[in-house]
Every structure is written in structure tokens, then in C-alpha cells.
Design an enzyme around this catalytic site. Sequence first.
Site, PDB file in Angstrom:
ATOM      1  CD  GLN A   6       6.236  -1.707   0.748  1.00  0.00           C
ATOM      2  OE1 GLN A   6       6.749  -2.212   1.749  1.00  0.00           O
ATOM      3  NE2 GLN A   6       5.457  -2.395  -0.065  1.00  0.00           N
ATOM      4  CE  LYS A  38       6.753  -5.296   3.854  1.00  0.00           C
ATOM      5  NZ  LYS A  38       7.100  -4.843   2.516  1.00  0.00           N
ATOM      6  CG  ASP A  86      11.801  -7.092   0.045  1.00  0.00           C
ATOM      7  OD1 ASP A  86      11.055  -7.804   0.736  1.00  0.00           O
ATOM      8  OD2 ASP A  86      11.555  -5.902  -0.238  1.00  0.00           O
TER       9      ASP A  86
END
Length: 277
Positions: free
Chosen positions: A96, A52, A119
Site C-alpha cells: 500500500q 481490498k 498493482d
Amino acid sequence: MPAIIDGKAISAQIKDEVKERVSALKAEGTEVCLAVIQVGNDPASTVYVGNKKKACEYCGIRSESYELAEDTSEDDLIALIDRLNADKAVNGILVQLPLPSHINEDRVIMAIDPTKDVDGFSVNSVGALCIGRKGYRSCTPAGIIELLKRSNIDITGKECVVIGRSNIVGKPMALMMLQENATVTIAHSKTKDLPSVTKRADILIVAVGKPKMIKADFVKEGAVVIDVGIHRDENNKLCGDVDFDDVAPKCSYITPVPGGVGPMTIAMLMHNCVEGA
Ligand code: NAD
């Protein structure tokens, strides 16, 4: 033989589009910034976080990295999120997953300001998707919609079967296909006679989490097959939830593993970051 949907090429195209938008924003004085939080050092998470950050660098997005110890308390993590929520220079916040077991993931996701939930996992983002409002879309299913559209695959009126009902893939995937006017069925672990359901699909999207489970007898002749799974097979080679060699001859289009859905998730994350800015 089917057309192979090239997720690598399509994701590169999306990242290039993001890069252009980021540089246009920069020219107007707006910097795009993603805060990435990792708790503990799960090796798979470290690889995902690294990818990422690399994608951010490519697109010109500034990434702020927070690497917290495994025993970080839930309250300390939420205090950091609160600080990032208040920081006007940060457009997106990514935590994460999975988190260590002493931390309540739901509470953490809910702590992220909905305007920074790149997200797309929060109740706000999922609710917006559900009623067709603008909002962040979960990256993997949003990437699949892009794969279909950019491969000129018509979705309207098609029978779509999604295998899997997880909150991050199956459910949002089904909602997005519904929004694209497909007739959608969700199959899951309690579905009876799975092949009879999946054989109805013009577009079969597989997010079952079981290596090579889907064989040719699950698939209608000429179907489009999208494989979300990522595993290592007995020879340590990457494979998906679909038995590619068995299924491919029956398909009109199919995604490979690797190089199909995988690269799209990060590309859509980059897209969400720039949307946020
Ligand atoms: P999950 O384990 O949360 O969900 C699996 C779903 O499959 C469940 O809803 C379950 O009901 C269903 N299922 C399980 N066994 C079944 C069976 N025998 N018949 C029918 N349905 C069954 O997994 P997930 O997080 O949705 O991920 C699915 C797969 O996609 C995994 O392999 C994961 O690694 C992969 N994944 C890939 C990406 C990517 O970027 N490419 C992103 C997320 C997940």
C-alpha cells in the site's frame, strides 16, 4: 442530460466474474492468494487496505495481511517481499502506497516479482503495456477502459485527452487508450491554454488531483467525461476533479464521484489477482 456511467454496478459485475473464476480454480485445486503489506497506520491507507481485504473475501481470494510498524526499515520490508516472492502459495503482492518517507518506493516496487505485481506499477508491467505485451495493467486506468467498453462507448479513432501524467494514472491511461486506437493527447501542469486542448476531446479523462477544477468551458458538447479525482469539498461531501453539476449537461456520458471510477480500482485488482493465479 447525459448517461451516468455506473461504476458501482460495473465493478460488482467484474467482482462476480472474478468470484466465478476463483471458485472454478478452487475446484481444480488452485487457491488464489493476495498478500497485502501496509507500513505504518496512515488512516486513508487503512481504509483502502480494509476495502481490498473485504473485496478479496467477497471474491473468495485468500488475503494475507502484513501490518508493519511505521519505523520498519527498507531492508526489512524488502526481506518480507523476497519471502513472499518465493512463496508459491502467494499469487499477488500489494504494497500500500504511500510508504513512510525513509523508504524508497521505487526500490520496494522493483523488489516485487513481476509475476506477482498485481498493482501493475513495476518497470516490467509498464514496459509490457508500452509495447503492447501481456502483463499486469495498473488498476485505475484498466478500470476506466472497462467502464468505457461495458458502457458500449467506442474508443477507436476518438480524440482522447488525458489530464495528468502520473505514473499510476495519467501515463498508463494514455497508453491504454492508445492501445484501444484512440488519438491521444496528454495534458499536464505545464500545458498552455488547457481548455483549448481539452475541448478537442471526444473522451476526456481527468486525473489532475484538484477538486472541481474542470468546468463546462473545458468540455466539448457531447463529450464522454471520466473523473478520476476523489476529494472532500467545503461541505465534507465527496467530489471529483470535475465540477459535475456544471459539466454534466454538456456530456453524452459522465462518471459520478462517488460511484464512478473509484470502485473500479479494487475490482481490477481482484481481476489481476485471478489472472496471476
Ligand atoms: P498526481 O498528483 O500524481 O498527478 C496529477 C497530475 O495532474 C500531474 O501529472 C500534473 O502534471 C497534472 N496537473 C496538476 N495541475 C494541473 C493543471 N493546473 N493543469 C493541468 N494538469 C495539471 O495525481 P494522481 O495520483 O494521478 O491522481 C489524480 C487524482 O485521481 C487525485 O485526485 C487522486 O486522489 C485520484 N485517484 C483516484 C483513484 C481511484 O481509484 N479513483 C486512484 C488514483 C488516484
